[in-house]
Design a protein around this motif. Structure first.
Motif, PDB file in Angstrom:
ATOM      1  N   CYS A  66      50.480  55.566  32.030  1.00 51.79           N
ATOM      2  CA  CYS A  66      51.330  54.402  31.774  1.00 51.79           C
ATOM      3  C   CYS A  66      52.081  54.060  33.052  1.00 51.79           C
ATOM      4  O   CYS A  66      52.391  54.956  33.846  1.00 51.79           O
ATOM      5  CB  CYS A  66      52.358  54.713  30.676  1.00 51.79           C
ATOM      6  SG  CYS A  66      51.583  54.992  29.082  1.00 51.79           S
ATOM      7  N   GLN A  68      55.138  53.017  33.182  1.00 52.58           N
ATOM      8  CA  GLN A  68      56.447  53.653  33.023  1.00 52.58           C
ATOM      9  C   GLN A  68      56.409  54.464  31.739  1.00 52.58           C
ATOM     10  O   GLN A  68      55.782  54.035  30.769  1.00 52.58           O
ATOM     11  CB  GLN A  68      57.545  52.597  32.892  1.00 52.58           C
ATOM     12  CG  GLN A  68      57.692  51.708  34.118  1.00 52.58           C
ATOM     13  CD  GLN A  68      58.468  50.449  33.789  1.00 52.58           C
ATOM     14  OE1 GLN A  68      59.587  50.505  33.295  1.00 52.58           O
ATOM     15  NE2 GLN A  68      57.860  49.302  34.047  1.00 52.58           N
ATOM     16  N   ILE A  69      57.095  55.584  31.741  1.00 56.90           N
ATOM     17  CA  ILE A  69      57.059  56.450  30.559  1.00 56.90           C
ATOM     18  C   ILE A  69      58.296  56.190  29.691  1.00 56.90           C
ATOM     19  O   ILE A  69      59.440  56.331  30.152  1.00 56.90           O
ATOM     20  CB  ILE A  69      57.009  57.937  30.971  1.00 56.90           C
ATOM     21  CG1 ILE A  69      55.800  58.193  31.891  1.00 56.90           C
ATOM     22  CG2 ILE A  69      56.957  58.833  29.741  1.00 56.90           C
ATOM     23  CD1 ILE A  69      54.443  57.980  31.263  1.00 56.90           C
ATOM     24  N   CYS A  70      58.062  55.813  28.452  1.00 60.69           N
ATOM     25  CA  CYS A  70      59.157  55.550  27.513  1.00 60.69           C
ATOM     26  C   CYS A  70      59.703  56.887  27.008  1.00 60.69           C
ATOM     27  O   CYS A  70      58.928  57.817  26.759  1.00 60.69           O
ATOM     28  CB  CYS A  70      58.655  54.723  26.338  1.00 60.69           C
ATOM     29  SG  CYS A  70      57.640  53.318  26.841  1.00 60.69           S
ATOM     30  N   TYR A  72      60.877  57.870  24.210  1.00 63.88           N
ATOM     31  CA  TYR A  72      60.628  58.291  22.824  1.00 63.88           C
ATOM     32  C   TYR A  72      59.181  58.734  22.616  1.00 63.88           C
ATOM     33  O   TYR A  72      58.834  59.276  21.576  1.00 63.88           O
ATOM     34  CB  TYR A  72      60.908  57.123  21.861  1.00 63.88           C
ATOM     35  CG  TYR A  72      60.057  55.910  22.160  1.00 63.88           C
ATOM     36  CD1 TYR A  72      58.786  55.780  21.629  1.00 63.88           C
ATOM     37  CD2 TYR A  72      60.512  54.907  23.016  1.00 63.88           C
ATOM     38  CE1 TYR A  72      57.987  54.689  21.929  1.00 63.88           C
ATOM     39  CE2 TYR A  72      59.727  53.825  23.329  1.00 63.88           C
ATOM     40  CZ  TYR A  72      58.464  53.721  22.782  1.00 63.88           C
ATOM     41  OH  TYR A  72      57.671  52.653  23.096  1.00 63.88           O
ATOM     42  N   CYS A  73      58.330  58.508  23.630  1.00 61.58           N
ATOM     43  CA  CYS A  73      56.883  58.549  23.397  1.00 61.58           C
ATOM     44  C   CYS A  73      56.330  59.967  23.196  1.00 61.58           C
ATOM     45  O   CYS A  73      56.586  60.860  24.002  1.00 61.58           O
ATOM     46  CB  CYS A  73      56.174  57.888  24.577  1.00 61.58           C
ATOM     47  SG  CYS A  73      54.397  58.005  24.435  1.00 61.58           S
ATOM     48  N   CYS A  75      52.969  60.414  22.964  1.00 57.69           N
ATOM     49  CA  CYS A  75      51.540  60.376  23.332  1.00 57.69           C
ATOM     50  C   CYS A  75      51.258  61.291  24.518  1.00 57.69           C
ATOM     51  O   CYS A  75      52.148  61.603  25.307  1.00 57.69           O
ATOM     52  CB  CYS A  75      51.134  58.960  23.736  1.00 57.69           C
ATOM     53  SG  CYS A  75      51.300  57.777  22.421  1.00 57.69           S
ATOM     54  N   THR A  77      50.403  61.249  27.762  1.00 58.46           N
ATOM     55  CA  THR A  77      50.304  60.276  28.851  1.00 58.46           C
ATOM     56  C   THR A  77      51.180  60.699  30.022  1.00 58.46           C
ATOM     57  O   THR A  77      52.126  61.470  29.855  1.00 58.46           O
ATOM     58  CB  THR A  77      50.686  58.858  28.362  1.00 58.46           C
ATOM     59  OG1 THR A  77      50.359  57.920  29.368  1.00 58.46           O
ATOM     60  CG2 THR A  77      52.156  58.736  27.991  1.00 58.46           C
ATOM     61  N   GLY A 117      45.801  55.022  24.448  1.00 56.80           N
ATOM     62  CA  GLY A 117      46.409  55.897  25.444  1.00 56.80           C
ATOM     63  C   GLY A 117      47.738  56.466  24.986  1.00 56.80           C
ATOM     64  O   GLY A 117      47.923  56.672  23.783  1.00 56.80           O
ATOM     65  N   GLY A 118      48.638  56.597  25.920  1.00 54.59           N
ATOM     66  CA  GLY A 118      48.788  55.857  27.167  1.00 54.59           C
ATOM     67  C   GLY A 118      48.600  54.353  26.999  1.00 54.59           C
ATOM     68  O   GLY A 118      48.711  53.809  25.916  1.00 54.59           O
ATOM     69  N   SER A 119      48.344  53.747  28.120  1.00 51.13           N
ATOM     70  CA  SER A 119      48.137  52.301  28.170  1.00 51.13           C
ATOM     71  C   SER A 119      46.861  52.023  28.941  1.00 51.13           C
ATOM     72  O   SER A 119      46.839  52.213  30.167  1.00 51.13           O
ATOM     73  CB  SER A 119      49.303  51.604  28.882  1.00 51.13           C
ATOM     74  OG  SER A 119      50.522  51.944  28.305  1.00 51.13           O
ATOM     75  N   ASP A 151      50.135  47.606  27.088  1.00 48.71           N
ATOM     76  CA  ASP A 151      51.554  47.556  27.420  1.00 48.71           C
ATOM     77  C   ASP A 151      51.837  46.128  27.883  1.00 48.71           C
ATOM     78  O   ASP A 151      51.292  45.692  28.907  1.00 48.71           O
ATOM     79  CB  ASP A 151      51.848  48.557  28.548  1.00 48.71           C
ATOM     80  CG  ASP A 151      53.327  48.593  28.896  1.00 48.71           C
ATOM     81  OD1 ASP A 151      54.054  47.630  28.561  1.00 48.71           O
ATOM     82  OD2 ASP A 151      53.757  49.583  29.518  1.00 48.71           O
ATOM     83  N   ARG A 153      54.110  44.898  29.455  1.00 47.00           N
ATOM     84  CA  ARG A 153      54.734  44.800  30.778  1.00 47.00           C
ATOM     85  C   ARG A 153      53.704  44.776  31.899  1.00 47.00           C
ATOM     86  O   ARG A 153      54.010  44.384  33.005  1.00 47.00           O
ATOM     87  CB  ARG A 153      55.708  45.970  30.992  1.00 47.00           C
ATOM     88  CG  ARG A 153      56.890  45.924  30.035  1.00 47.00           C
ATOM     89  CD  ARG A 153      57.651  47.228  30.039  1.00 47.00           C
ATOM     90  NE  ARG A 153      56.841  48.342  29.565  1.00 47.00           N
ATOM     91  CZ  ARG A 153      57.259  49.593  29.454  1.00 47.00           C
ATOM     92  NH1 ARG A 153      58.503  49.878  29.794  1.00 47.00           N
ATOM     93  NH2 ARG A 153      56.461  50.542  29.004  1.00 47.00           N
ATOM     94  N   ARG A 188      62.712  51.669  27.415  1.00 43.27           N
ATOM     95  CA  ARG A 188      61.588  50.730  27.450  1.00 43.27           C
ATOM     96  C   ARG A 188      62.142  49.307  27.493  1.00 43.27           C
ATOM     97  O   ARG A 188      62.327  48.657  26.459  1.00 43.27           O
ATOM     98  CB  ARG A 188      60.707  50.907  26.218  1.00 43.27           C
ATOM     99  CG  ARG A 188      59.514  49.968  26.253  1.00 43.27           C
ATOM    100  CD  ARG A 188      58.529  50.163  25.151  1.00 43.27           C
ATOM    101  NE  ARG A 188      57.363  49.358  25.446  1.00 43.27           N
ATOM    102  CZ  ARG A 188      56.116  49.737  25.236  1.00 43.27           C
ATOM    103  NH1 ARG A 188      55.863  50.890  24.694  1.00 43.27           N
ATOM    104  NH2 ARG A 188      55.118  48.941  25.540  1.00 43.27           N
TER     105      ARG A 188
END
Ligand code: SF4
Length: 449
Positions: A66, A68-70, A72-73, A75, A77, A117-119, A151, A153, A188
């Protein structure tokens, strides 16, 4: 519509029984769940299972990166800021595609490809085209339905052109919330215009089924915040919505330690938010799909639910009926009638294995006949709200099931267990009564609501 227009009756249509939601339960995107996977399953089991895939096959391709890494995620990634690492990963993925495709029986046909993913749009559009070309070259594709998680973004006109050229018709945007103050506390930040631009790009690329992932139960989130995110989502014409409760489990997902747990809403407030979201979306014309998905009339997911063809797999509720789902990429899970197999999660180790010409299968679970029978009951309950239960199975589950029956959330009707519509938030807990593995390890799962 305003929040006040949603009557208290609508928001309170679900009875709140906190003691029945106390025990964390799996999401049941497979049965047995990933908690039962062990290292006794390996490449040989996978090879045997692929040899049975003589019919429709679906592919899932995992891109564990990704921009950018959120915070809360949950996953698998990592940051996409090291071009060499990305290139090495994609090289390994190309190898895995070659290896697995060569094992498929001649009669197999790939009818679906999902990129997640990920993204997937953390890689370059050109790398994505190359990846898709590799799938076309190696697998027997049969006009597949193609879906991509994106994503917003990192969407661009280049991406729009690539998605259109490939023929992507289904896409899912990670939105979560439109409220700027919530975006800041979950790491995010994505302005409303970013989402709007993403929607415009995807529609012009030919995406006809567009999903928004949204969350309730975020730190500091009010009902007004959720209401406003739902309103914007409906106004932007999302065909599908997945409305998830935020699961705060920093002991399992260390990146969540950045989220202030003191701001999390209470269990009861989460419950009311889920009810409000449900009421809002039904009012806005969406159909409820399972316990946390919604779809507009005419969307393939709504059609599947209407006609009893709804299924549950690693992507949530789905209209995919293929008996074999092959996961490609680090941590990807494959599902066959007799086997669940997960690839190596660590992308460095994943690359190493493929560099040695080996399949990256690391974990899994062989499905016994009893696993399949229990899995079918759980899937029926979650997808259709009812399942036939024989006497022996009912007796075995009764101790766990009886509190839900006694509170009127479900009942036996002519040999079938029926979950009542007002019991939707308890569906996972009711289904868990038929899961013989579920007597331990409660900390591994999220709250049922
Ligand atoms: S963009 Fe999606 S997959 Fe990536 S870190 Fe954020 S939530 Fe996770």
């Amino acid at each position: 519509m305003s929040l006040l227009c949603l009557s208290a009756t609508q928001i309170d249509m679900w009875p709140y029984h906190p003691q029945l939601l106390e025990t964390p339960v799996p999401r049941y995107t497979s049965f047995p769940t990933a908690a039962e996977f062990g290292p006794d399953v390996g490449a040989d089991d996978f090879i045997d299972a692929v040899a049975t895939a003589t019919d429709d096959v679906s592919l899932y391709v995992h891109i564990p990166f990704c921009e950018q890494i959120c915070w809360y995620c949950g996953c698998n990634t990592g940051a996409a800021n090291r071009p060499q690492r990305l290139a090495a990963y994609l090289d390994a993925l190309h190898r895995e595609i070659s290896l697995v495709a060569a094992m498929l029986p001649a009669s197999a046909r790939v009818r679906r490809i999902a990129f997640g993913g990920g993204s997937p749009n953390a890689i370059s559009p050109l790398d994505f085209v190359r990846l898709f070309d590799q799938l076309i070259l190696k697998f027997p594709l049969d006009n597949p339905l193609i879906s991509v998680e994106l994503d917003p973004r990192s969407l661009s006109e280049d991406w729009r052109d690539v998605l259109a050229a490939i023929g992507v018709t289904h896409a899912s945007l990670g939105v979560q919330t439109f409220s700027p103050h919530l975006q800041a506390v979950i790491g995010r930040v994505q302005p409303q215009e970013t989402i709007e631009t993403g929607v415009t790009l995807l529609r012009s690329a030919g995406v006809t089924s567009l999903n928004f992932d949204l969350m309730y139960g975020l730190p500091g989130q009010s009902r007004e915040d959720l209401f406003s995110s739902l309103t914007m989502t409906a106004n932007m014409g999302a065909n599908r919505i997945a409305l998830f409760g935020y699961a705060h489990v920093p002991h399992l997902i260390p990146r969540q330690k950045r989220i202030d747990a003191a701001l999390l809403p209470s269990q009861e407030e989460r419950f009311r938010m889920a009810a409000m979201g449900h009421a809002f979306l039904l009012d806005a014309g969406y159909a409820a799909i399972g316990f946390d998905h919604f779809a507009l009339p005419g969307d393939p997911l709504e059609q599947a639910a209407l006609s009893g063809r709804l299924r549950r797999n690693f992507q949530g509720f789905t209209d995919d009926r293929a008996p074999a789902l092959i996961g490609l990429g680090a941590s990807a899970i494959s599902s066959f009638p007799s086997l669940l197999a997960q690839n190596e999660k660590n992308s460095g180790r994943y690359r190493e294995l493929l560099g040695e010409g080996r399949l990256p299968v690391a974990l899994g679970k062989r499905r016994s006949v009893e696993d399949r029978r229990r899995g079918a009951i759980i899937e029926e309950l979650l997808c259709h709200g009812r399942a036939r239960i024989d006497r022996v199975t009912l007796e075995d589950a009764w101790e766990r099931l009886s509190p839900y029956v006694e509170t009127g959330l479900c009942e036996m009707d002519n040999g079938s267990l029926v979950i009542h519509p007002h019991a939707l938030p308890y569906a996972r807990s009711i289904a868990a009564a038929f899961d013989p593995y579920r007597q331990q390890s409660v900390r591994r799962f999220s709250s049922a609501i």
